[in-house]
Design a protein around this motif. Structure first.
Motif, mmCIF file in Angstrom:
data_model
loop_
_atom_site.group_PDB
_atom_site.id
_atom_site.type_symbol
_atom_site.label_atom_id
_atom_site.label_comp_id
_atom_site.label_asym_id
_atom_site.label_seq_id
_atom_site.Cartn_x
_atom_site.Cartn_y
_atom_site.Cartn_z
ATOM 1 N N ASN A 199 0.830 -1.206 0.000
ATOM 2 C CA ASN A 199 0.000 0.000 0.000
ATOM 3 C C ASN A 199 0.860 1.251 0.000
ATOM 4 N N THR B 19 2.057 5.601 -2.541
ATOM 5 C CA THR B 19 2.302 7.032 -2.373
ATOM 6 C C THR B 19 3.784 7.370 -2.457
ATOM 7 N N PRO C 25 -0.167 1.736 -6.115
ATOM 8 C CA PRO C 25 -0.594 0.765 -5.109
ATOM 9 C C PRO C 25 -0.962 -0.570 -5.758
ATOM 10 N N SER D 35 -4.570 -1.820 -5.897
ATOM 11 C CA SER D 35 -5.607 -1.180 -6.697
ATOM 12 C C SER D 35 -5.944 -2.010 -7.939
ATOM 13 N N MET E 289 -7.639 1.582 -2.003
ATOM 14 C CA MET E 289 -6.413 1.897 -2.732
ATOM 15 C C MET E 289 -6.731 2.525 -4.086
ATOM 16 N N HIS F 196 -5.821 6.391 -4.994
ATOM 17 C CA HIS F 196 -4.872 6.662 -6.072
ATOM 18 C C HIS F 196 -5.529 7.506 -7.162
ATOM 19 N N GLU G 273 -3.534 9.798 2.514
ATOM 20 C CA GLU G 273 -3.456 8.485 1.890
ATOM 21 C C GLU G 273 -2.535 7.553 2.670
ATOM 22 N N GLN H 206 -3.590 4.017 4.064
ATOM 23 C CA GLN H 206 -2.921 2.804 3.621
ATOM 24 C C GLN H 206 -2.504 1.937 4.800
ATOM 25 N N GLN I 194 -5.762 0.547 6.439
ATOM 26 C CA GLN I 194 -6.418 -0.546 5.707
ATOM 27 C C GLN I 194 -5.676 -1.859 5.895
#
Lengths: 67, 260
Positions: free
Chosen positions: B106, B110, B117, B120, B190, B194, B233, B237, B240
Protein backbone atom coordinates in the motif's frame (compact mmCIF):
# COMPACT_ATOMS: atom_id res chain seq x y z
CA UNK A 1 -20.29 20.05 -19.13
CA UNK A 2 -19.81 16.33 -19.09
CA UNK A 3 -19.95 13.82 -16.34
CA UNK A 4 -21.52 10.65 -15.14
CA UNK A 5 -24.78 10.47 -13.24
CA UNK A 6 -23.23 7.47 -11.46
CA UNK A 7 -21.07 9.84 -9.44
CA UNK A 8 -24.11 11.73 -8.15
CA UNK A 9 -25.67 8.41 -7.22
CA UNK A 10 -22.49 7.50 -5.38
CA UNK A 11 -22.56 10.81 -3.54
CA UNK A 12 -26.07 10.04 -2.34
CA UNK A 13 -25.09 6.49 -1.40
CA UNK A 14 -22.18 7.75 0.68
CA UNK A 15 -24.44 9.74 3.03
CA UNK A 16 -25.57 6.69 4.99
CA UNK A 17 -22.12 5.20 5.68
CA UNK A 18 -20.82 8.70 6.45
CA UNK A 19 -23.41 9.13 9.21
CA UNK A 20 -22.68 5.59 10.41
CA UNK A 21 -18.94 6.17 10.67
CA UNK A 22 -19.59 9.45 12.48
CA UNK A 23 -21.83 7.74 15.02
CA UNK A 24 -19.31 4.96 15.59
CA UNK A 25 -16.45 7.34 16.32
CA UNK A 26 -18.72 9.56 18.43
CA UNK A 27 -19.51 6.53 20.57
CA UNK A 28 -15.80 5.64 20.70
CA UNK A 29 -14.79 9.15 21.77
CA UNK A 30 -17.42 9.34 24.48
CA UNK A 31 -16.50 5.85 25.63
CA UNK A 32 -12.84 6.79 25.99
CA UNK A 33 -13.78 10.09 27.65
CA UNK A 34 -15.77 8.26 30.29
CA UNK A 35 -13.27 5.49 30.81
CA UNK A 36 -9.82 6.36 29.45
CA UNK A 37 -8.34 3.02 30.53
CA UNK A 38 -10.74 1.17 28.19
CA UNK A 39 -9.09 2.78 25.17
CA UNK A 40 -7.08 -0.25 24.10
CA UNK A 41 -10.17 -2.42 24.25
CA UNK A 42 -12.41 0.03 22.41
CA UNK A 43 -10.01 0.93 19.61
CA UNK A 44 -10.18 -2.32 17.58
CA UNK A 45 -13.95 -2.44 18.05
CA UNK A 46 -14.35 1.12 16.79
CA UNK A 47 -12.06 0.55 13.80
CA UNK A 48 -13.85 -2.70 13.02
CA UNK A 49 -17.25 -1.05 13.11
CA UNK A 50 -16.02 1.83 10.99
CA UNK A 51 -14.54 -0.63 8.48
CA UNK A 52 -17.80 -2.52 8.23
CA UNK A 53 -19.85 0.66 7.74
CA UNK A 54 -17.32 2.01 5.29
CA UNK A 55 -17.56 -1.15 3.19
CA UNK A 56 -21.01 -0.06 2.07
CA UNK A 57 -19.70 3.23 0.74
CA UNK A 58 -16.84 1.44 -1.01
CA UNK A 59 -19.17 -1.06 -2.64
CA UNK A 60 -21.07 1.94 -3.97
CA UNK A 61 -17.80 3.43 -5.21
CA UNK A 62 -17.01 0.31 -7.21
CA UNK A 63 -20.53 0.30 -8.69
CA UNK A 64 -19.86 3.86 -9.86
CA UNK A 65 -17.44 2.52 -12.45
CA UNK A 66 -19.72 -0.16 -13.80
CA UNK A 67 -21.35 1.16 -16.93
CA UNK B 1 -11.77 21.82 -13.89
CA UNK B 2 -15.02 23.03 -15.43
CA UNK B 3 -13.27 25.64 -17.51
CA UNK B 4 -10.65 23.20 -18.72
CA UNK B 5 -13.27 20.59 -19.56
CA UNK B 6 -14.96 23.13 -21.83
CA UNK B 7 -11.65 23.89 -23.50
CA UNK B 8 -11.56 20.20 -24.45
CA UNK B 9 -7.91 19.55 -23.59
CA UNK B 10 -8.24 17.93 -20.20
CA UNK B 11 -8.72 14.22 -20.05
CA UNK B 12 -9.66 12.98 -16.60
CA UNK B 13 -7.77 9.92 -15.33
CA UNK B 14 -9.90 6.80 -15.42
CA UNK B 15 -9.93 3.08 -14.85
CA UNK B 16 -7.68 2.49 -17.85
CA UNK B 17 -4.79 4.25 -16.07
CA UNK B 18 -4.56 1.27 -13.73
CA UNK B 19 -3.90 -1.27 -16.47
CA UNK B 20 -0.14 -1.16 -16.98
CA UNK B 21 1.29 -4.23 -18.71
CA UNK B 22 5.08 -4.40 -18.84
CA UNK B 23 5.68 -7.63 -20.74
CA UNK B 24 3.12 -9.15 -23.05
CA UNK B 25 -0.51 -8.26 -23.36
CA UNK B 26 -3.93 -9.59 -22.51
CA UNK B 27 -4.73 -12.03 -19.72
CA UNK B 28 -1.16 -13.36 -19.31
CA UNK B 29 0.64 -10.03 -19.34
CA UNK B 30 3.25 -9.35 -16.67
CA UNK B 31 1.97 -6.10 -15.22
CA UNK B 32 3.55 -3.39 -13.11
CA UNK B 33 1.76 -4.38 -9.86
CA UNK B 34 2.88 -8.01 -10.34
CA UNK B 35 6.44 -6.79 -10.61
CA UNK B 36 6.04 -4.56 -7.53
CA UNK B 37 4.53 -7.43 -5.55
CA UNK B 38 7.39 -9.79 -6.45
CA UNK B 39 10.03 -7.20 -5.54
CA UNK B 40 8.24 -6.30 -2.31
CA UNK B 41 8.29 -9.93 -1.17
CA UNK B 42 12.06 -10.12 -1.72
CA UNK B 43 12.66 -6.76 -0.05
CA UNK B 44 10.47 -7.56 2.97
CA UNK B 45 12.22 -10.89 3.44
CA UNK B 46 15.69 -9.41 3.15
CA UNK B 47 14.97 -6.42 5.41
CA UNK B 48 13.30 -8.47 8.14
CA UNK B 49 16.12 -11.02 8.07
CA UNK B 50 18.72 -8.26 8.26
CA UNK B 51 16.91 -6.46 11.09
CA UNK B 52 16.64 -9.59 13.22
CA UNK B 53 20.15 -10.87 12.74
CA UNK B 54 21.76 -10.44 16.12
CA UNK B 55 18.92 -11.03 18.53
CA UNK B 56 19.11 -10.66 22.27
CA UNK B 57 16.48 -11.28 24.90
CA UNK B 58 16.65 -7.67 26.03
CA UNK B 59 16.72 -5.65 22.78
CA UNK B 60 20.11 -3.98 22.74
CA UNK B 61 19.97 -2.33 19.34
CA UNK B 62 17.35 -0.01 17.89
CA UNK B 63 16.74 -2.21 14.86
CA UNK B 64 15.53 -5.12 16.93
CA UNK B 65 13.49 -2.80 19.11
CA UNK B 66 11.69 -1.27 16.10
CA UNK B 67 11.02 -4.65 14.52
CA UNK B 68 9.67 -6.02 17.77
CA UNK B 69 7.42 -2.98 18.16
CA UNK B 70 5.91 -3.68 14.73
CA UNK B 71 5.65 -7.37 15.49
CA UNK B 72 4.08 -6.57 18.84
CA UNK B 73 1.29 -4.57 17.23
CA UNK B 74 0.21 -7.64 15.27
CA UNK B 75 1.04 -10.23 17.93
CA UNK B 76 -0.50 -8.52 20.96
CA UNK B 77 -2.75 -5.84 19.52
CA UNK B 78 -4.43 -8.03 16.92
CA UNK B 79 -3.81 -11.75 17.38
CA UNK B 80 -3.84 -12.07 21.17
CA UNK B 81 -6.66 -9.62 21.80
CA UNK B 82 -8.97 -11.03 19.13
CA UNK B 83 -8.19 -14.76 18.94
CA UNK B 84 -7.49 -15.19 22.64
CA UNK B 85 -4.34 -16.08 24.52
CA UNK B 86 -4.87 -19.85 24.30
CA UNK B 87 -4.21 -20.50 20.61
CA UNK B 88 -3.27 -17.24 18.94
CA UNK B 89 0.40 -18.10 18.49
CA UNK B 90 0.04 -20.36 15.47
CA UNK B 91 -1.80 -17.63 13.55
CA UNK B 92 0.71 -14.87 14.27
CA UNK B 93 2.99 -15.78 11.31
CA UNK B 94 0.08 -15.56 8.86
CA UNK B 95 -1.25 -12.32 10.33
CA UNK B 96 2.16 -10.67 10.51
CA UNK B 97 3.02 -11.71 6.95
CA UNK B 98 -0.28 -10.35 5.71
CA UNK B 99 0.08 -7.09 7.60
CA UNK B 100 3.61 -6.41 6.40
CA UNK B 101 2.90 -7.45 2.83
CA UNK B 102 -0.19 -5.27 2.58
CA UNK B 103 1.32 -2.30 4.37
CA UNK B 104 4.41 -2.28 2.12
CA UNK B 105 2.38 -2.77 -1.05
CA UNK B 106 0.00 0.00 0.00
CA UNK B 107 2.69 2.46 1.01
CA UNK B 108 4.50 2.19 -2.30
CA UNK B 109 1.31 3.65 -3.76
CA UNK B 110 2.30 7.03 -2.37
CA UNK B 111 6.04 6.76 -1.89
CA UNK B 112 8.51 6.98 -4.76
CA UNK B 113 9.97 5.26 -6.72
CA UNK B 114 6.97 3.00 -7.37
CA UNK B 115 3.99 5.31 -6.84
CA UNK B 116 1.48 2.64 -7.70
CA UNK B 117 -0.59 0.77 -5.11
CA UNK B 118 -0.50 -2.94 -5.93
CA UNK B 119 -3.83 -3.51 -4.28
CA UNK B 120 -5.61 -1.18 -6.70
CA UNK B 121 -5.70 -4.13 -9.08
CA UNK B 122 -8.56 -6.27 -7.86
CA UNK B 123 -6.83 -9.64 -8.31
CA UNK B 124 -4.31 -9.00 -5.49
CA UNK B 125 -6.83 -8.44 -2.68
CA UNK B 126 -8.86 -11.33 -4.07
CA UNK B 127 -5.86 -13.65 -3.80
CA UNK B 128 -5.23 -12.59 -0.19
CA UNK B 129 -8.93 -12.92 0.62
CA UNK B 130 -9.01 -16.41 -0.87
CA UNK B 131 -6.38 -17.52 1.65
CA UNK B 132 -8.44 -16.09 4.52
CA UNK B 133 -11.68 -17.54 3.10
CA UNK B 134 -10.32 -21.08 2.81
CA UNK B 135 -8.54 -20.80 6.17
CA UNK B 136 -11.51 -19.80 8.32
CA UNK B 137 -13.83 -22.35 6.72
CA UNK B 138 -11.23 -25.11 7.07
CA UNK B 139 -10.63 -24.15 10.70
CA UNK B 140 -14.33 -24.14 11.45
CA UNK B 141 -14.90 -27.54 9.84
CA UNK B 142 -11.85 -29.00 11.55
CA UNK B 143 -12.88 -27.69 14.96
CA UNK B 144 -16.60 -28.43 14.90
CA UNK B 145 -17.14 -30.88 12.06
CA UNK B 146 -19.04 -29.96 8.90
CA UNK B 147 -22.50 -30.18 10.48
CA UNK B 148 -21.42 -28.52 13.70
CA UNK B 149 -19.82 -25.69 11.78
CA UNK B 150 -23.01 -25.02 9.81
CA UNK B 151 -24.98 -25.17 13.07
CA UNK B 152 -22.60 -22.78 14.81
CA UNK B 153 -23.26 -20.12 12.18
CA UNK B 154 -26.73 -19.50 13.64
CA UNK B 155 -26.66 -17.64 16.95
CA UNK B 156 -28.38 -19.49 19.80
CA UNK B 157 -31.81 -18.46 21.12
CA UNK B 158 -33.48 -17.79 17.77
CA UNK B 159 -37.22 -18.68 17.58
CA UNK B 160 -37.96 -21.69 15.35
CA UNK B 161 -40.07 -19.61 12.97
CA UNK B 162 -37.19 -17.25 12.23
CA UNK B 163 -34.59 -19.99 11.93
CA UNK B 164 -34.66 -20.46 8.12
CA UNK B 165 -34.36 -16.74 7.43
CA UNK B 166 -31.55 -16.23 9.92
CA UNK B 167 -29.80 -19.33 8.60
CA UNK B 168 -29.93 -18.03 5.03
CA UNK B 169 -28.70 -14.63 6.16
CA UNK B 170 -25.79 -16.16 8.06
CA UNK B 171 -24.96 -18.39 5.10
CA UNK B 172 -24.87 -15.27 2.92
CA UNK B 173 -22.63 -13.55 5.46
CA UNK B 174 -20.16 -16.43 5.72
CA UNK B 175 -19.88 -17.31 2.04
CA UNK B 176 -20.53 -14.10 0.13
CA UNK B 177 -20.52 -10.88 2.08
CA UNK B 178 -17.44 -11.57 4.25
CA UNK B 179 -15.01 -12.39 1.44
CA UNK B 180 -16.59 -9.81 -0.85
CA UNK B 181 -16.27 -6.93 1.60
CA UNK B 182 -12.79 -8.02 2.70
CA UNK B 183 -11.47 -7.92 -0.86
CA UNK B 184 -13.45 -4.92 -2.04
CA UNK B 185 -12.59 -2.80 1.01
CA UNK B 186 -8.87 -3.04 0.42
CA UNK B 187 -9.17 -2.73 -3.35
CA UNK B 188 -11.59 0.19 -3.36
CA UNK B 189 -9.64 2.16 -0.76
CA UNK B 190 -6.41 1.90 -2.73
CA UNK B 191 -8.15 2.47 -6.06
CA UNK B 192 -10.15 5.47 -4.89
CA UNK B 193 -7.19 7.04 -3.12
CA UNK B 194 -4.87 6.66 -6.07
CA UNK B 195 -7.53 7.97 -8.44
CA UNK B 196 -8.09 11.00 -6.22
CA UNK B 197 -4.39 11.77 -6.16
CA UNK B 198 -4.16 11.34 -9.93
CA UNK B 199 -7.04 13.77 -10.45
CA UNK B 200 -5.62 16.35 -8.05
CA UNK B 201 -2.05 16.31 -9.37
CA UNK B 202 -2.83 15.91 -13.09
CA UNK B 203 -5.58 18.51 -12.86
CA UNK B 204 -3.24 20.86 -11.02
CA UNK B 205 -0.54 20.33 -13.62
CA UNK B 206 -2.99 21.04 -16.43
CA UNK B 207 -4.24 24.21 -14.74
CA UNK B 208 -0.71 25.51 -14.19
CA UNK B 209 0.51 24.73 -17.70
CA UNK B 210 -2.58 25.43 -19.78
CA UNK B 211 -4.91 27.55 -17.62
CA UNK B 212 -5.78 31.14 -18.56
CA UNK B 213 -5.83 34.14 -16.21
CA UNK B 214 -5.99 33.13 -12.57
CA UNK B 215 -6.34 29.41 -13.22
CA UNK B 216 -2.63 28.64 -12.56
CA UNK B 217 -3.22 29.90 -8.99
CA UNK B 218 -6.00 27.32 -8.66
CA UNK B 219 -3.54 24.77 -9.98
CA UNK B 220 -1.07 25.65 -7.22
CA UNK B 221 -3.86 25.29 -4.65
CA UNK B 222 -4.71 21.92 -6.19
CA UNK B 223 -1.09 20.83 -5.81
CA UNK B 224 -1.00 21.91 -2.16
CA UNK B 225 -4.24 20.03 -1.57
CA UNK B 226 -2.66 17.06 -3.28
CA UNK B 227 0.22 17.09 -0.80
CA UNK B 228 -2.31 17.02 2.02
CA UNK B 229 -4.18 14.19 0.36
CA UNK B 230 -0.93 12.24 -0.03
CA UNK B 231 -0.38 12.32 3.72
CA UNK B 232 -4.01 11.37 4.29
CA UNK B 233 -3.46 8.48 1.89
CA UNK B 234 -0.45 7.28 3.92
CA UNK B 235 -2.72 7.13 6.96
CA UNK B 236 -5.44 5.25 5.05
CA UNK B 237 -2.92 2.80 3.62
CA UNK B 238 -1.58 1.80 7.02
CA UNK B 239 -5.10 1.72 8.46
CA UNK B 240 -6.42 -0.55 5.71
CA UNK B 241 -3.58 -3.01 6.19
CA UNK B 242 -4.38 -3.02 9.91
CA UNK B 243 -8.10 -3.52 9.28
CA UNK B 244 -7.49 -6.37 6.84
CA UNK B 245 -5.35 -8.12 9.45
CA UNK B 246 -7.87 -7.35 12.19
CA UNK B 247 -10.77 -8.78 10.19
CA UNK B 248 -8.74 -11.87 9.32
CA UNK B 249 -8.18 -12.40 13.03
CA UNK B 250 -11.87 -11.82 13.75
CA UNK B 251 -12.94 -14.41 11.18
CA UNK B 252 -10.42 -16.93 12.50
CA UNK B 253 -11.62 -16.28 16.04
CA UNK B 254 -15.22 -16.75 14.92
CA UNK B 255 -14.41 -20.16 13.46
CA UNK B 256 -12.54 -21.24 16.59
CA UNK B 257 -15.06 -19.99 19.15
CA UNK B 258 -16.98 -22.73 20.96
CA UNK B 259 -20.29 -20.93 21.11
CA UNK B 260 -21.37 -18.47 18.47
Amino acid sequence: MEGSLNVIGYGLAAIGPAIAVGLIFAAYVSGVARQPEARGMLQPIALLGAALAEALALLGFVLTFIN
Amino acid sequence: MLATAEAGGWEAPGVSDFWQPLIGDGAWAITRPMFVMAISVVVIGAVLLALTKKLSIVPANKKQFATEALYGVVRNGVARDIIGSREFLKFVPLLFTMFVLIVVNNLVGTLPPVMFPTMSRFAFPVALTLIVFVLYHALGVKRKGAVGYIKSMVPPGIPIALLPIVFLLELFTYFISRPLTLAVRLFANMFAGHMLILVVYLGGEYLILHGDGLLPVAGVVSFLGGVGFSFFELLIQVLQAYIFTLLTAVYIAGSLADEH
